[in-house]
Design a protein around this motif. Structure first.
Motif, short mmCIF file in Angstrom:
data_model
loop_
_atom_site.label_atom_id
_atom_site.label_comp_id
_atom_site.label_asym_id
_atom_site.label_seq_id
_atom_site.Cartn_x
_atom_site.Cartn_y
_atom_site.Cartn_z
N GLU A 102 14.07 -56.13 -4.37
CA GLU A 102 14.54 -56.20 -3.00
C GLU A 102 13.63 -57.05 -2.11
O GLU A 102 14.09 -57.68 -1.16
N ALA A 103 12.33 -57.07 -2.43
CA ALA A 103 11.40 -57.88 -1.64
C ALA A 103 11.71 -59.36 -1.80
O ALA A 103 11.60 -60.14 -0.84
N PHE A 104 12.10 -59.75 -3.00
CA PHE A 104 12.47 -61.16 -3.21
C PHE A 104 13.77 -61.49 -2.48
O PHE A 104 13.92 -62.60 -1.95
N VAL A 105 14.68 -60.53 -2.43
CA VAL A 105 15.93 -60.75 -1.69
C VAL A 105 15.62 -60.95 -0.21
O VAL A 105 16.16 -61.86 0.44
N GLU A 106 14.75 -60.10 0.33
CA GLU A 106 14.39 -60.21 1.74
C GLU A 106 13.71 -61.55 2.05
O GLU A 106 13.83 -62.07 3.17
N SER A 107 13.02 -62.13 1.07
CA SER A 107 12.35 -63.41 1.30
C SER A 107 13.31 -64.59 1.21
O SER A 107 12.94 -65.71 1.56
N GLY A 108 14.52 -64.34 0.69
CA GLY A 108 15.50 -65.41 0.59
C GLY A 108 15.98 -65.72 -0.81
O GLY A 108 16.79 -66.63 -1.00
N ALA A 109 15.51 -64.97 -1.83
CA ALA A 109 15.96 -65.21 -3.20
C ALA A 109 17.42 -64.79 -3.36
O ALA A 109 17.87 -63.81 -2.76
N ASP A 110 18.15 -65.51 -4.17
CA ASP A 110 19.57 -65.25 -4.42
C ASP A 110 19.71 -64.58 -5.79
O ASP A 110 19.87 -65.25 -6.81
N LEU A 111 19.63 -63.25 -5.83
CA LEU A 111 19.69 -62.55 -7.11
C LEU A 111 21.05 -62.71 -7.78
O LEU A 111 21.14 -62.79 -9.00
N ALA A 112 22.11 -62.75 -6.98
CA ALA A 112 23.44 -62.93 -7.57
C ALA A 112 23.52 -64.29 -8.27
O ALA A 112 24.04 -64.39 -9.39
N GLY A 113 23.00 -65.33 -7.61
CA GLY A 113 23.00 -66.65 -8.23
C GLY A 113 22.13 -66.71 -9.47
O GLY A 113 22.49 -67.32 -10.48
N LEU A 114 20.98 -66.05 -9.42
CA LEU A 114 20.10 -65.99 -10.58
C LEU A 114 20.80 -65.31 -11.75
O LEU A 114 20.72 -65.76 -12.90
N GLY A 115 21.49 -64.21 -11.45
CA GLY A 115 22.19 -63.48 -12.49
C GLY A 115 23.28 -64.30 -13.14
O GLY A 115 23.50 -64.25 -14.36
N GLN A 116 23.99 -65.08 -12.34
CA GLN A 116 25.04 -65.94 -12.89
C GLN A 116 24.46 -67.00 -13.82
O GLN A 116 25.02 -67.29 -14.88
N GLU A 117 23.34 -67.58 -13.42
CA GLU A 117 22.68 -68.57 -14.29
C GLU A 117 22.18 -67.92 -15.58
O GLU A 117 22.30 -68.50 -16.66
N LEU A 118 21.63 -66.73 -15.47
CA LEU A 118 21.15 -66.03 -16.66
C LEU A 118 22.28 -65.75 -17.63
O LEU A 118 22.11 -65.84 -18.85
N ALA A 119 23.44 -65.39 -17.10
CA ALA A 119 24.58 -65.10 -17.95
C ALA A 119 25.09 -66.36 -18.66
O ALA A 119 25.62 -66.29 -19.78
N ARG A 120 24.92 -67.51 -18.01
CA ARG A 120 25.42 -68.76 -18.58
C ARG A 120 24.49 -69.36 -19.62
O ARG A 120 24.93 -70.05 -20.54
N ASP A 121 23.18 -69.13 -19.48
CA ASP A 121 22.21 -69.79 -20.35
C ASP A 121 21.26 -68.76 -20.93
O ASP A 121 20.39 -68.22 -20.22
#
Length: 297
Positions: A102-121
């Motif tokens: 959650e701290a990374f989300v608050e700083s501006g990280a896009d966990l949803a986007g990261l998860g989509q990339e992880l699922a693809r590669d």
């Protein structure tokens, strides 16, 4: 196959099982304490493994972490959780506490986007990385890691399995700087970033000079390797070199990373920025699907 490779493979099953339990305990310390307490009070001798299995099952039932609930792809969420669990285990060697997702989300990280990339590669790992620790802190962490995993070992003289070239040692602060434009979390005296790092055995882009970046940073590579060995997975770059971000010697040199399988060591060497070869390349990090700061090559 080298003796080092044979030793790693022969020990990987036991290391992986032990690491998995360590990761679960790092993720759920309260649950681990409750189960251990119950074992101490009621379990007969020799029942530790049974209680660890129950702990493992209970922890699995609690996953995924709420921070990854926005990741639509189940596989992406699972792999993000696995990365954070590995990072928590690595942080025990660094004597640091990993910031919550959650701290990374608050700083501006896009966990949803990261998860989509992880699922693809399947070769991508989410790598939470501390910057500003200094060379000695990383060397000490690798000494601690070498005490518990088969893939790393101190030198014959007892020195750290993390070996830095003189140029990298001299200008370590330059290599230890967070990448520009990447959201950061300030915690525990460090600036933490979260990016996806290609973690195939070799860099996905090979045969190019330093100019063909952007490149992964030194702390990200050091963290990735600690995460992999904590998970019972072999280090990358046993037969390749990865360029590292940050030109040295007034722009004439750049650092590169390699895993010395014969010595069970991580080596950071330096070469002229125009140097290139079939085994030297780039691991371009990603911020997630919605970011264009670190594009896919």
């Amino acid at each position: 196959m080298t003796e080092a490779s044979t030793a790693f493979q022969s020990g990987s099953a036991s290391v992986g099982q032990a690491s998995r339990l360590d990761l679960v305990r790092a993720l759920f310390p309260d649950l681990a304490a409750e189960v251990d307490g119950a074992a101490a009070r009621f379990a007969p001798p020799g029942r530790d493994e049974a209680f660890d299995a129950k702990l493992d099952a209970a922890a699995a039932a609690l996953m995924p972490h709420a921070a990854f609930s926005d990741v639509a792809d189940t596989e992406g969420a699972r792999r993000a959780e696995r990365s954070f669990a590995a990072a928590r285990a690595a942080c025990t060697w660094l004597d640091l506490e990993l910031p919550q997702p959650e701290a990374f989300v608050e700083s501006g990280a896009d966990l949803a986007g990261l998860g989509q990339e992880l699922a693809r590669d399947a070769e991508l790992w989410a790598v939470p990385t501390p910057f500003g620790l200094g060379a000695e802190r990383w060397r000490a962490a690798y000494v601690r890691a070498a005490e518990t995993v088969a893939a790393l070992a101190p030198s014959a003289s007892g020195e750290s399995p993390l070996v830095l070239a003189a140029e990298a040692e001299r200008e370590f602060k330059l290599l230890d700087t967070p990448p520009a434009g990447v959201p950061a979390v300030n915690s525990g005296g460090a600036a933490w970033t979260l990016r996806l790092v290609p973690a195939g055995e070799r860099p996905p882009v090979l045969g190019l000079g330093f100019a063909h970046g952007p490149h992964v940073t030194l702390p990200e590579m050091l963290m990735l390797q600690l995460m992999r060995v904590a998970s019972g997975v072999a280090p990358v770059d046993s037969a390749s070199f990865t360029w590292l971000d940050g030109a040295l010697a007034e722009g004439r040199l750049a650092a590169r990373h390699v895993y010395d399988e014969s010595e069970l060591a991580i080596r950071i060497t330096c070469r002229e920025i125009g140097n290139q070869g079939p085994h030297l390349g780039a691991r371009t990090p990603l911020l997630g699907e919605s970011s264009s700061a670190t594009p896919r090559r």
